[in-house]
Write an enzyme that holds these catalytic residues in place. Structure first.
Site, PDB file in Angstrom:
ATOM      1  N   LEU A 181     -32.423  -1.594   6.082  1.00  0.00           N
ATOM      2  CA  LEU A 181     -33.312  -0.442   6.037  1.00  0.00           C
ATOM      3  C   LEU A 181     -32.506   0.843   6.168  1.00  0.00           C
ATOM      4  O   LEU A 181     -31.383   0.834   6.687  1.00  0.00           O
ATOM      5  CB  LEU A 181     -34.340  -0.530   7.163  1.00  0.00           C
ATOM      6  CG  LEU A 181     -35.386  -1.643   7.036  1.00  0.00           C
ATOM      7  CD1 LEU A 181     -36.146  -1.822   8.339  1.00  0.00           C
ATOM      8  CD2 LEU A 181     -36.351  -1.338   5.889  1.00  0.00           C
ATOM      9  N   GLY A 210     -26.998   2.374   9.442  1.00  0.00           N
ATOM     10  CA  GLY A 210     -25.541   2.426   9.465  1.00  0.00           C
ATOM     11  C   GLY A 210     -24.860   1.728   8.311  1.00  0.00           C
ATOM     12  O   GLY A 210     -23.682   1.384   8.421  1.00  0.00           O
ATOM     13  N   PHE A 249     -22.037   4.032   6.817  1.00  0.00           N
ATOM     14  CA  PHE A 249     -20.966   4.127   7.811  1.00  0.00           C
ATOM     15  C   PHE A 249     -20.146   2.844   7.825  1.00  0.00           C
ATOM     16  O   PHE A 249     -18.907   2.871   7.810  1.00  0.00           O
ATOM     17  CB  PHE A 249     -21.579   4.384   9.189  1.00  0.00           C
ATOM     18  CG  PHE A 249     -20.586   4.323  10.319  1.00  0.00           C
ATOM     19  CD1 PHE A 249     -19.791   5.408  10.629  1.00  0.00           C
ATOM     20  CD2 PHE A 249     -20.448   3.166  11.076  1.00  0.00           C
ATOM     21  CE1 PHE A 249     -18.867   5.345  11.666  1.00  0.00           C
ATOM     22  CE2 PHE A 249     -19.535   3.090  12.109  1.00  0.00           C
ATOM     23  CZ  PHE A 249     -18.747   4.195  12.406  1.00  0.00           C
ATOM     24  N   ARG A 302     -28.184   7.689  -7.963  1.00  0.00           N
ATOM     25  CA  ARG A 302     -29.567   8.165  -8.092  1.00  0.00           C
ATOM     26  C   ARG A 302     -29.629   9.688  -8.130  1.00  0.00           C
ATOM     27  O   ARG A 302     -30.371  10.274  -8.934  1.00  0.00           O
ATOM     28  CB  ARG A 302     -30.404   7.626  -6.921  1.00  0.00           C
ATOM     29  CG  ARG A 302     -31.777   8.270  -6.810  1.00  0.00           C
ATOM     30  CD  ARG A 302     -32.589   7.695  -5.672  1.00  0.00           C
ATOM     31  NE  ARG A 302     -31.905   7.723  -4.395  1.00  0.00           N
ATOM     32  CZ  ARG A 302     -31.800   8.820  -3.640  1.00  0.00           C
ATOM     33  NH1 ARG A 302     -32.288   9.974  -4.066  1.00  0.00           N
ATOM     34  NH2 ARG A 302     -31.186   8.755  -2.469  1.00  0.00           N
ATOM     35  N   ARG A 341     -35.018   3.324  -9.725  1.00  0.00           N
ATOM     36  CA  ARG A 341     -34.086   2.851  -8.692  1.00  0.00           C
ATOM     37  C   ARG A 341     -33.365   1.573  -9.135  1.00  0.00           C
ATOM     38  O   ARG A 341     -32.184   1.392  -8.856  1.00  0.00           O
ATOM     39  CB  ARG A 341     -34.836   2.638  -7.374  1.00  0.00           C
ATOM     40  CG  ARG A 341     -35.215   3.954  -6.701  1.00  0.00           C
ATOM     41  CD  ARG A 341     -35.772   3.752  -5.311  1.00  0.00           C
ATOM     42  NE  ARG A 341     -37.121   3.226  -5.343  1.00  0.00           N
ATOM     43  CZ  ARG A 341     -37.587   2.264  -4.553  1.00  0.00           C
ATOM     44  NH1 ARG A 341     -36.775   1.679  -3.687  1.00  0.00           N
ATOM     45  NH2 ARG A 341     -38.830   1.855  -4.631  1.00  0.00           N
ATOM     46  N   ARG A 376     -34.412  -7.566  -5.934  1.00  0.00           N
ATOM     47  CA  ARG A 376     -33.223  -6.738  -6.203  1.00  0.00           C
ATOM     48  C   ARG A 376     -31.942  -7.562  -6.027  1.00  0.00           C
ATOM     49  O   ARG A 376     -31.026  -7.490  -6.836  1.00  0.00           O
ATOM     50  CB  ARG A 376     -33.216  -5.534  -5.262  1.00  0.00           C
ATOM     51  CG  ARG A 376     -31.871  -4.806  -5.172  1.00  0.00           C
ATOM     52  CD  ARG A 376     -31.501  -4.061  -6.437  1.00  0.00           C
ATOM     53  NE  ARG A 376     -32.378  -2.938  -6.645  1.00  0.00           N
ATOM     54  CZ  ARG A 376     -32.235  -1.738  -6.044  1.00  0.00           C
ATOM     55  NH1 ARG A 376     -31.252  -1.541  -5.187  1.00  0.00           N
ATOM     56  NH2 ARG A 376     -33.071  -0.767  -6.302  1.00  0.00           N
ATOM     57  N   HIS A 380       7.363   9.913  20.683  1.00  0.00           N
ATOM     58  CA  HIS A 380       8.081  10.084  21.948  1.00  0.00           C
ATOM     59  C   HIS A 380       8.767  11.448  21.972  1.00  0.00           C
ATOM     60  O   HIS A 380       8.945  12.105  20.925  1.00  0.00           O
ATOM     61  CB  HIS A 380       9.139   8.986  22.083  1.00  0.00           C
ATOM     62  CG  HIS A 380      10.038   8.907  20.883  1.00  0.00           C
ATOM     63  ND1 HIS A 380      11.103   9.768  20.669  1.00  0.00           N
ATOM     64  CD2 HIS A 380      10.017   8.080  19.803  1.00  0.00           C
ATOM     65  CE1 HIS A 380      11.703   9.477  19.532  1.00  0.00           C
ATOM     66  NE2 HIS A 380      11.056   8.445  18.981  1.00  0.00           N
ATOM     67  N   ASN A 399      17.804  11.152  18.199  1.00  0.00           N
ATOM     68  CA  ASN A 399      17.261  12.260  17.418  1.00  0.00           C
ATOM     69  C   ASN A 399      18.248  13.422  17.380  1.00  0.00           C
ATOM     70  O   ASN A 399      18.443  14.054  16.334  1.00  0.00           O
ATOM     71  CB  ASN A 399      15.937  12.748  18.009  1.00  0.00           C
ATOM     72  CG  ASN A 399      14.799  11.766  17.821  1.00  0.00           C
ATOM     73  OD1 ASN A 399      13.949  11.601  18.693  1.00  0.00           O
ATOM     74  ND2 ASN A 399      14.769  11.087  16.674  1.00  0.00           N
ATOM     75  N   ARG A 453      12.445   5.031  24.960  1.00  0.00           N
ATOM     76  CA  ARG A 453      12.125   6.438  24.720  1.00  0.00           C
ATOM     77  C   ARG A 453      10.626   6.713  24.771  1.00  0.00           C
ATOM     78  O   ARG A 453      10.212   7.821  25.139  1.00  0.00           O
ATOM     79  CB  ARG A 453      12.730   6.917  23.401  1.00  0.00           C
ATOM     80  CG  ARG A 453      12.394   6.115  22.152  1.00  0.00           C
ATOM     81  CD  ARG A 453      13.261   6.624  21.000  1.00  0.00           C
ATOM     82  NE  ARG A 453      13.005   5.975  19.719  1.00  0.00           N
ATOM     83  CZ  ARG A 453      13.579   4.882  19.300  1.00  0.00           C
ATOM     84  NH1 ARG A 453      14.428   4.255  20.092  1.00  0.00           N
ATOM     85  NH2 ARG A 453      13.327   4.387  18.096  1.00  0.00           N
ATOM     86  N   GLU A 465       9.396   0.940  16.729  1.00  0.00           N
ATOM     87  CA  GLU A 465       9.767   1.617  15.495  1.00  0.00           C
ATOM     88  C   GLU A 465      10.146   0.602  14.418  1.00  0.00           C
ATOM     89  O   GLU A 465      10.519  -0.544  14.719  1.00  0.00           O
ATOM     90  CB  GLU A 465      10.931   2.570  15.764  1.00  0.00           C
ATOM     91  CG  GLU A 465      11.446   3.343  14.550  1.00  0.00           C
ATOM     92  CD  GLU A 465      10.392   4.215  13.867  1.00  0.00           C
ATOM     93  OE1 GLU A 465       9.378   3.655  13.384  1.00  0.00           O
ATOM     94  OE2 GLU A 465      10.589   5.442  13.815  1.00  0.00           O
ATOM     95  N   HIS A 511       6.344   5.829  17.462  1.00  0.00           N
ATOM     96  CA  HIS A 511       7.449   6.305  16.644  1.00  0.00           C
ATOM     97  C   HIS A 511       6.936   6.775  15.290  1.00  0.00           C
ATOM     98  O   HIS A 511       5.803   6.498  14.904  1.00  0.00           O
ATOM     99  CB  HIS A 511       8.479   5.195  16.474  1.00  0.00           C
ATOM    100  CG  HIS A 511       8.883   4.555  17.767  1.00  0.00           C
ATOM    101  ND1 HIS A 511       9.952   4.978  18.511  1.00  0.00           N
ATOM    102  CD2 HIS A 511       8.322   3.527  18.472  1.00  0.00           C
ATOM    103  CE1 HIS A 511      10.061   4.242  19.606  1.00  0.00           C
ATOM    104  NE2 HIS A 511       9.086   3.350  19.604  1.00  0.00           N
ATOM    105  N   LEU A 559       3.449   5.621  13.560  1.00  0.00           N
ATOM    106  CA  LEU A 559       2.345   6.577  13.616  1.00  0.00           C
ATOM    107  C   LEU A 559       1.910   7.001  12.216  1.00  0.00           C
ATOM    108  O   LEU A 559       0.737   7.310  12.000  1.00  0.00           O
ATOM    109  CB  LEU A 559       2.746   7.789  14.444  1.00  0.00           C
ATOM    110  CG  LEU A 559       2.958   7.510  15.932  1.00  0.00           C
ATOM    111  CD1 LEU A 559       3.372   8.772  16.666  1.00  0.00           C
ATOM    112  CD2 LEU A 559       1.699   6.926  16.572  1.00  0.00           C
TER     113      LEU A 559
END
Length: 747
Positions: free
Chosen positions: A352, A356, A359, A384, A408, A442, A561, A567, A612, A633, A699, A703
């Protein structure tokens, strides 16, 4: 995770929900003996059968540990599906060879977390005159593998000898507060917006999810009046082999009494229940009840009938997913086994309005794309609106309105035709068909169209929580293009309520074909998943993902980090400590987290196992910390510790190979970005399952992959996503989608 247990008046656990044994977690058994004081050097022990000890030999009995001055405890983990665990308590001398004293009475039986028989005290007869009796508490909790591993790490990392009680003591975050040197409390303003920086233009934002779906082909061509890309359907519901160029579209819905039955489908349905952290089958991913009998396996085709395409991602005809490991292996197996349509999967939403569906479809699309499966989201509402306009009243959705019903069905057929064409012509793998599809007529029409083209799994979303439905209705009025031109909110609200009533009058729950029912899972606790006739790796992963998703809003903070010594030296990989600049960032990060999550005491801090990230998170106090090896990493293999200039000079071929395809390039004896994505899937699942904020200190490569999931970025872009040092990326997850903020704490 909550436990499905109940306790009697004596505080002795007697029951554990039998349905939980499908969760794939572990049964955590805790045995306690109260008010016991050591006598004659006798220490309480436990011995019994598999899987506790495996022998009734008293010499192998497990010693209980002193929890307090008078309480002794023994905890252990058993599989949730164990049949019977029988055991007894005994008093065993610590040093001498004095005979053991076994408790009186019959064996204690624990079956699937349920204690058989009446609760009783533990009675020990030391001699004819001296009898000891103690209260015993037996508790069974169900825990996920993640929670179990996290609690064990927390125990080992925070074990401190107590100078007061002389027994082990657990202290979470025992580190003292940092001084004000280099970073005082006032160094980070209370106004967090002071540190907020613009997010990249490609970042995802909170928009109406249906607008992010596949654009109808007829809309691109500008032919909204003549649906020339649609296939012609005969009056008996047949589908022509090729699209017919016609001005209009005639749709005849098959007789619902003639229920569609795809070849190979079992006749007898068997509905199974699954919940969070379901046990996995070693061959087919998530194990679900497939009904009576086994899935049909076609004869393995010869290599000549199954050419392997080695083309890159740029070739739209390539049927192989841009994935690695288990994902790619499963894709190959799914294509080599079973009929042709098994190579394409259609997830057809049912439910219905305001339950959701969109989503769920958007999240599932994002997840499958991130895993490397070519997936597209087809929203019938978008078709539609392009064909008939967005300002249709509730009367358009009445079941007794023949013009509305025809319109529809027409756009539903168009969307289905587009999805099938994308699969057959463009090599698409998974199509998400997003519509109410609320009647069997349907759904039969869609199954008829899919026959010989793709396999259909219905995904029905059911919600009975009136508060959630009301919230979704109000969000619909605010966000949906259907009400963009309606200035009066209450008028739009009443119109949508009427539309909802029209759907409810004719709604028929799914009871055909393969289906997944998601029932009251929005809150992330309680609810249930029902599956029927589901098999295969990818459908199993879909069920597993749906089990762990919910709508609870919460932020996820991603940060690298602090600057490390490598680095500074420009070297990749390694496991060095952070620099002086990195230490300053660690203090600023702790201050930021304290202020940003000051009202979120259930939050947690996740780091990799490299020092680190651990050192960066150390100053953060008040929250439990969990180390994930999956967050380490990317493994640079033989290039670990080298600079890019050194790689270019000493390994020019490797340097050029990486430059050409950073996504697939694998360091010698190391990893590629695709490898990183595969090992991060458990992290994604657990992030989806969390209902409290999470701070991830990791790292750059890791990420990038995590960020790409939330921002729905294409796989090929992952190696190039900007994740700078000393910057926090806040991902806000909620019912309206994903929103991003960035905070730069240091230059």
């Amino acid at each position: 995770m909550g436990t499905g247990s109940s306790t009697n008046s004596d505080n002795t656990l007697l029951d554990c929900d039998q349905g939980d044994d499908r969760e794939g977690g572990q049964l955590y058994i805790s045995l306690k003996m109260e008010n016991y004081k050591v006598k004659h050097d006798l220490i309480p022990h436990v011995y019994g059968s598999v899987p506790l000890v495996g022998s009734w030999d008293t010499t192998k009995a497990l010693s209980m540990q002193r929890e307090s001055t008078s309480t002794w405890e023994l905890s252990f983990v058993v599989p949730p599906n164990h049949e019977t665990l029988d055991f007894k308590f005994l008093l065993k001398p610590k040093y001498s060879s004095t005979p053991c004293v076994v408790e009186d009475g019959a064996d204690r039986l624990l079956t699937r977390g349920t204690l058989q028989g009446d609760a009783r005290l533990a009675l020990f007869k030391l001699n004819e005159e001296e009898v000891l009796e103690y209260k015993v508490l037996i508790k069974a909790d169900r825990v996920s593998p993640f929670d179990l591993a996290a609690s064990w790490r927390a125990y080992r990392e925070n074990l401190r000898p107590s100078t007061v009680r002389g027994i082990p003591d657990i202290s979470i975050n025992p580190a003292p507060q940092l001084g004000v040197e280099n970073c005082s409390s006032a160094s980070l303003d209370l106004d967090l917006e002071h540190y907020e920086v613009p997010t990249p233009e490609t970042a995802n934002s909170r928009v109406y999810a249906a607008n992010m779906t596949e654009t109808p082909r007829f809309g691109i061509a500008g032919k909204t009046d003549g649906l020339e890309s649609a296939s012609h359907f005969s009056k008996v519901g047949g589908v022509t082999d090729r699209p017919a160029n016609i001005k209009g579209l005639e749709v005849t819905v098959p007789d619902p009494a003639k229920t569609f039955s795809a070849s190979g489908m079992v006749e007898t349905k068997s509905i199974g229940m699954v919940s969070a952290m379901q046990k996995q089958d070693s061959h087919r991913g998530l194990f679900v009840d497939r009904g009576v009998g086994s899935p049909r396996l076609a004869k393995l085709p010869s290599l000549s009938n199954f050419p392997i395409d080695h083309k890159s991602d740029s070739d739209p005809k390539n049927p192989m997913p841009a994935a690695a490991g288990a994902v790619a292996a499963a894709a190959v197996a799914d294509q080599m086994l079973g009929p042709k349509e098994d190579g394409h999967l259609a997830i057809v939403l049912v439910g219905l309005p305001a339950r959701g569906k969109t989503f769920t479809a958007a999240k599932l699309t994002r997840y499958l794309r991130w895993l490397g499966h070519d997936t597209k989201h087809f929203n019938v509402g978008k078709y539609r609106r392009l064909k008939h306009g967005a300002n249709q009243s509730a009367d358009f959705f009445r079941a007794d309105n023949p013009e509305g019903m025809e319109a529809r069905n027409e756009v539903a057929a168009l969307a289905m035709e587009d999805m099938i064409a994308w699969m057959q012509e463009g090599g698409g793998q998974v199509g998400i068909f997003d519509a109410t599809n609320s009647t069997s007529r349907r759904r039969n029409m869609l199954m008829k169209m899919a026959e010989g083209n793709c396999k259909i799994i219905f995904l029905e979303t059911i919600c009975t929580d009136r508060q959630i439905i009301e919230r979704n209705i109000r969000l619909k009025i605010q966000q949906s293009p259907d009400y963009a031109e309606e200035a009066d909110f209450e008028k739009g609200y009443q119109d949508f309520r009427t539309r909802l009533d029209n759907y409810e009058k004719v709604y028929e729950p799914v009871d055909e074909g393969s289906y997944i029912k998601v029932i009251d899972m929005a809150k992330g606790q309680g609810g249930q998943i029902q599956v029927n006739n589901i098999s295969g790796y990818l459908p199993g992963r879909i069920v597993f993902f749906l089990v762990n998703t919910h709508l609870t809003p919460r932020p996820i903070l991603l940060t690298r980090h602090g600057q490390s010594q490598d680095n500074v030296r420009g070297r990749i990989g390694g496991d060095t400590v952070i620099s002086d600049t990195g230490e300053i960032y660690a203090k600023k990060l702790a201050n930021f987290v304290e202020k940003r999550l000051k009202n979120e005491r259930a939050a947690s801090i996740w780091t990799s196992t490299l020092q680190r990230t651990i050192l960066t998170a150390n100053p953060i106090v008040g929250f439990p910390k969990i180390q994930w090896r999956a967050l380490d990493e990317i493994n640079a293999g033989v290039c670990d510790g080298m600079s890019y200039e050194e790689i270019k000079k000493n390994m020019p071929e490797e340097y050029e190979s990486r430059k050409k395809d950073k996504l697939r390039y694998r360091y010698p004896r190391g990893e590629s970005y695709l490898d990183v994505i595969q090992r991060l899937e458990p992290v994604i699942i657990e992030l989806e399952r969390q209902r409290a904020p999470v701070v991830v200190v990791s790292h750059q490569a890791v990420l990038r992959a995590l960020y790409a999931y939330f921002a729905d970025r294409p796989l090929k872009e992952i190696p190039h996503i900007e994740v700078p040092l000393h910057t926090i990326i806040e991902i806000q997850m909620g019912v309206t989608g994903v929103q991003e903020k960035r905070y730069k704490l240091m230059d």
